[in-house]
Write an enzyme that holds these catalytic residues in place. Structure first.
Site, mmCIF file in Angstrom:
data_model
loop_
_atom_site.group_PDB
_atom_site.id
_atom_site.type_symbol
_atom_site.label_atom_id
_atom_site.label_comp_id
_atom_site.label_asym_id
_atom_site.label_seq_id
_atom_site.Cartn_x
_atom_site.Cartn_y
_atom_site.Cartn_z
ATOM 1 N N GLN A 1 51.579 31.463 59.844
ATOM 2 C CA GLN A 1 52.101 30.083 59.785
ATOM 3 C C GLN A 1 53.159 29.904 58.695
ATOM 4 O O GLN A 1 53.778 28.847 58.623
ATOM 5 C CB GLN A 1 50.962 29.075 59.547
ATOM 6 C CG GLN A 1 50.010 28.927 60.719
ATOM 7 C CD GLN A 1 50.648 28.249 61.944
ATOM 8 O OE1 GLN A 1 51.660 27.558 61.850
ATOM 9 N NE2 GLN A 1 50.047 28.452 63.102
ATOM 10 N N THR B 1 56.949 51.588 74.310
ATOM 11 C CA THR B 1 58.383 51.295 74.280
ATOM 12 C C THR B 1 58.614 49.920 73.644
ATOM 13 O O THR B 1 57.946 48.946 73.992
ATOM 14 C CB THR B 1 58.959 51.348 75.712
ATOM 15 O OG1 THR B 1 58.686 52.655 76.217
ATOM 16 C CG2 THR B 1 60.455 51.089 75.728
ATOM 17 N N GLY C 1 51.126 38.149 65.951
ATOM 18 C CA GLY C 1 50.223 38.029 64.813
ATOM 19 C C GLY C 1 48.852 38.636 65.067
ATOM 20 O O GLY C 1 48.287 39.295 64.200
ATOM 21 N N THR C 2 48.329 38.423 66.257
ATOM 22 C CA THR C 2 46.980 38.918 66.565
ATOM 23 C C THR C 2 46.934 40.442 66.438
ATOM 24 O O THR C 2 46.009 41.001 65.830
ATOM 25 C CB THR C 2 46.580 38.493 67.992
ATOM 26 O OG1 THR C 2 46.626 37.070 68.051
ATOM 27 C CG2 THR C 2 45.193 38.967 68.357
ATOM 28 N N ASN D 1 46.189 27.224 59.714
ATOM 29 C CA ASN D 1 46.932 26.720 60.875
ATOM 30 C C ASN D 1 46.427 25.368 61.372
ATOM 31 O O ASN D 1 47.129 24.673 62.086
ATOM 32 C CB ASN D 1 46.897 27.731 62.023
ATOM 33 C CG ASN D 1 45.507 28.181 62.361
ATOM 34 O OD1 ASN D 1 44.776 28.684 61.503
ATOM 35 N ND2 ASN D 1 45.103 27.998 63.596
ATOM 36 N N SER E 1 54.544 36.359 63.244
ATOM 37 C CA SER E 1 54.684 36.122 64.679
ATOM 38 C C SER E 1 55.919 35.261 64.934
ATOM 39 O O SER E 1 56.041 34.164 64.394
ATOM 40 C CB SER E 1 53.425 35.402 65.164
ATOM 41 O OG SER E 1 53.535 35.135 66.531
ATOM 42 N N ALA E 2 56.850 35.774 65.762
ATOM 43 C CA ALA E 2 58.162 35.117 65.926
ATOM 44 C C ALA E 2 58.084 33.745 66.577
ATOM 45 O O ALA E 2 58.916 32.877 66.310
ATOM 46 C CB ALA E 2 59.079 36.025 66.750
ATOM 47 N N HIS E 3 57.075 33.528 67.447
ATOM 48 C CA HIS E 3 57.079 32.255 68.179
ATOM 49 C C HIS E 3 56.685 31.062 67.314
ATOM 50 O O HIS E 3 56.726 29.922 67.770
ATOM 51 C CB HIS E 3 56.225 32.352 69.455
ATOM 52 C CG HIS E 3 54.742 32.382 69.257
ATOM 53 N ND1 HIS E 3 53.967 31.268 69.408
ATOM 54 C CD2 HIS E 3 53.887 33.389 68.946
ATOM 55 C CE1 HIS E 3 52.684 31.590 69.205
ATOM 56 N NE2 HIS E 3 52.619 32.869 68.919
ATOM 57 N N CYS F 1 43.666 27.379 70.833
ATOM 58 C CA CYS F 1 42.629 27.662 71.817
ATOM 59 C C CYS F 1 41.724 26.467 72.038
ATOM 60 O O CYS F 1 41.018 26.390 73.025
ATOM 61 C CB CYS F 1 41.818 28.899 71.425
ATOM 62 S SG CYS F 1 41.184 28.816 69.772
HETATM 63 C C1 LIG Z 1 47.147 31.765 61.366
HETATM 64 C C2 LIG Z 1 47.368 32.467 62.667
HETATM 65 N N1 LIG Z 1 47.077 33.777 62.776
HETATM 66 C C3 LIG Z 1 47.281 34.446 63.913
HETATM 67 C C4 LIG Z 1 47.784 33.825 65.031
HETATM 68 C C5 LIG Z 1 48.004 34.616 66.270
HETATM 69 O O1 LIG Z 1 49.377 34.922 66.432
HETATM 70 P P1 LIG Z 1 49.957 35.372 67.854
HETATM 71 O O2 LIG Z 1 49.985 34.151 68.709
HETATM 72 O O3 LIG Z 1 51.333 35.891 67.568
HETATM 73 O O4 LIG Z 1 49.069 36.439 68.372
HETATM 74 C C6 LIG Z 1 48.080 32.458 64.976
HETATM 75 C C7 LIG Z 1 48.566 31.740 66.170
HETATM 76 O O5 LIG Z 1 48.136 30.633 66.477
HETATM 77 C C8 LIG Z 1 47.872 31.758 63.762
HETATM 78 O O6 LIG Z 1 48.150 30.461 63.636
#
Ligand SMILES: Cc1ncc(COP(=O)(O)O)c(C=O)c1O
Length: 376
Positions: free
Chosen positions: A178, A236, A70-71, A150, A198-200, A326
């Protein structure tokens, strides 16, 4: 007992995802850019995954670009797309994830752009009339607003914001980290220029995600080098992650309403149990209304254990969070809680659920919290 209630930070891998990834990890190692058989095998898996993901959100495969998560997807919008689109004003909110807000601030400074921060009310909802006013009075705008917060779970009226952006010719980016894998998306029915995934966050692997970029746009890459991802993201490809994410996505969308009902039921149950057992408890955001069903942010009554709340939960075997990942482990008030309340005396704890949680875990957690208050 060990209870994991921090699924908004990350989720455990689904067993089916592990099963989908294992044979690929064992048997497919070719570089997807190689033209020989080993490379072609890897390439075929990537393109199959892209098609699967695209079809589940009614997008075109060519609109899906794999990223490290996601970042990176959010960064691509600000660090690259903003230049291609000639953006002069960024409209966003003070409760965005730092992947958006810190990046927006940095880029605005670097490119001398203006940032307009929308007002949010005590439920974490943005002011739509202020958004319209800003869109009326500014041109070349990028609106970046998250679909679900989130930390407190507040949901954005995605369709209304998309319509406003269309009306005033603004570009719309939504951080859907989210909500992807938790809500249905139909990219044929709604116009959004960028989405981050974001897959996780839905039982897929870490370090993999994607950005959806509407096919009307022509954007330069953020990460340059080779021609991977049709020149949009060099490097890659993470084949195992991509295959795992596609599997997690498929499961999520096959059982979407079942998961929504089950997880939403756990959240409702926890609200009821907390209200019954902890006098004075309150909830952040619109917890009983329009809210992400996986997240419950609780404002506990102020007490001597304020500072120690998360630590005490951890000692009792409960993993929860003080806000975003964080800030887990520390009780430093988050920028989101600060934006909606000015009373920092009460600890806010985020409990976030997945399909692997149970009512027994909620009972255990509420029971322990009740003990915290009764033994003071
Ligand atoms: C709303 C939101 N954006 C972005 C991210 C960042 O995603 P990633 O952990 O895949 O970099 C998070 C992860 O906590 C999130 O909750």
């Amino acid at each position: 007992m060990r209870v994991y209630l921090d699924n908004a930070a990350t989720t455990p891998l689904a067993p089916e995802v592990i099963q989908a990834m294992l044979p690929i990890m064992e048997g497919v190692f070719g570089n997807p850019s190689s033209v020989h058989l080993h490379g072609r095998q890897a390439r075929a898996l990537i393109e199959k995954s892209r098609k699967q993901i695209a079809s589940l959100i009614h997008a075109r495969p060519s609109e899906i670009f794999f990223t490290s998560g996601g970042t990176e997807a959010d960064n691509l919008v600000f660090r690259s797309a903003i230049k291609n689109l000639g953006i002069r004003t960024i409209i966003t909110s003070p409760i965005e994830h730092h992947a958006v807000s810190h990046t927006a601030e940095e880029i605005a400074k670097e490119l001398n752009l203006s940032i307009k921060w929308l007002n949010v009310n005590s439920l974490g909802q943005i002011d739509l009339s202020q958004l319209e006013e800003l869109l009326k009075t500014n041109t070349h705008c990028l609106v970046s607003l998250m679909h679900a917060n989130n930390e407190i779970g507040t949901l954005l009226p995605l369709k209304k914001v998309s319509e406003l952006c269309q009306k005033y010719n603004a570009f719309f980016h939504s951080d859907t980290v989210q909500t992807m894998g938790h809500y249905a998306f139909d990219m044929e029915a709604i116009k959004i220029h960028f989405l981050a995934c974001s897959a996780h966050k839905f039982h897929g692997p870490k370090g993999i995600g994607f950005i959806y970029i509407n096919s009307d746009l022509k954007i330069n890459p953020q990460i340059t080098g080779g021609a991977q991802e049709r020149n949009m993201r060099a490097g890659t490809e993470n084949i195992y992650g991509i295959v795992g994410m596609a599997k997690a996505f498929e499961i999520a969308y096959q059982c979407l309403s079942e998961h929504q009902e089950y997880i939403g039921g756990l959240k409702k149950y926890m609200i009821e149990q907390l209200e019954k057992n902890i006098p004075g408890v309150e909830f952040n955001g619109d917890a009983k209304g329009s809210s992400l069903y996986t997240v419950l942010s609780v404002r506990f009554p102020s007490s001597e254990i304020n500072e120690m709340f998360l630590y005490k939960l951890d000692i009792e075997g409960i993993s929860a969070s003080g806000g975003s990942a964080c800030s887990s482990g520390s009780n430093v008030e988050s920028h989101v809680i600060r934006a909606i309340h000015n009373d920092s005396k009460r600890p806010s704890i985020r409990f976030s659920f997945s399909r692997y949680n149970t009512k027994e875990e909620i009972d255990y957690t509420v029971g322990k919290i009740k003990e915290f208050y009764s033994i003071q």
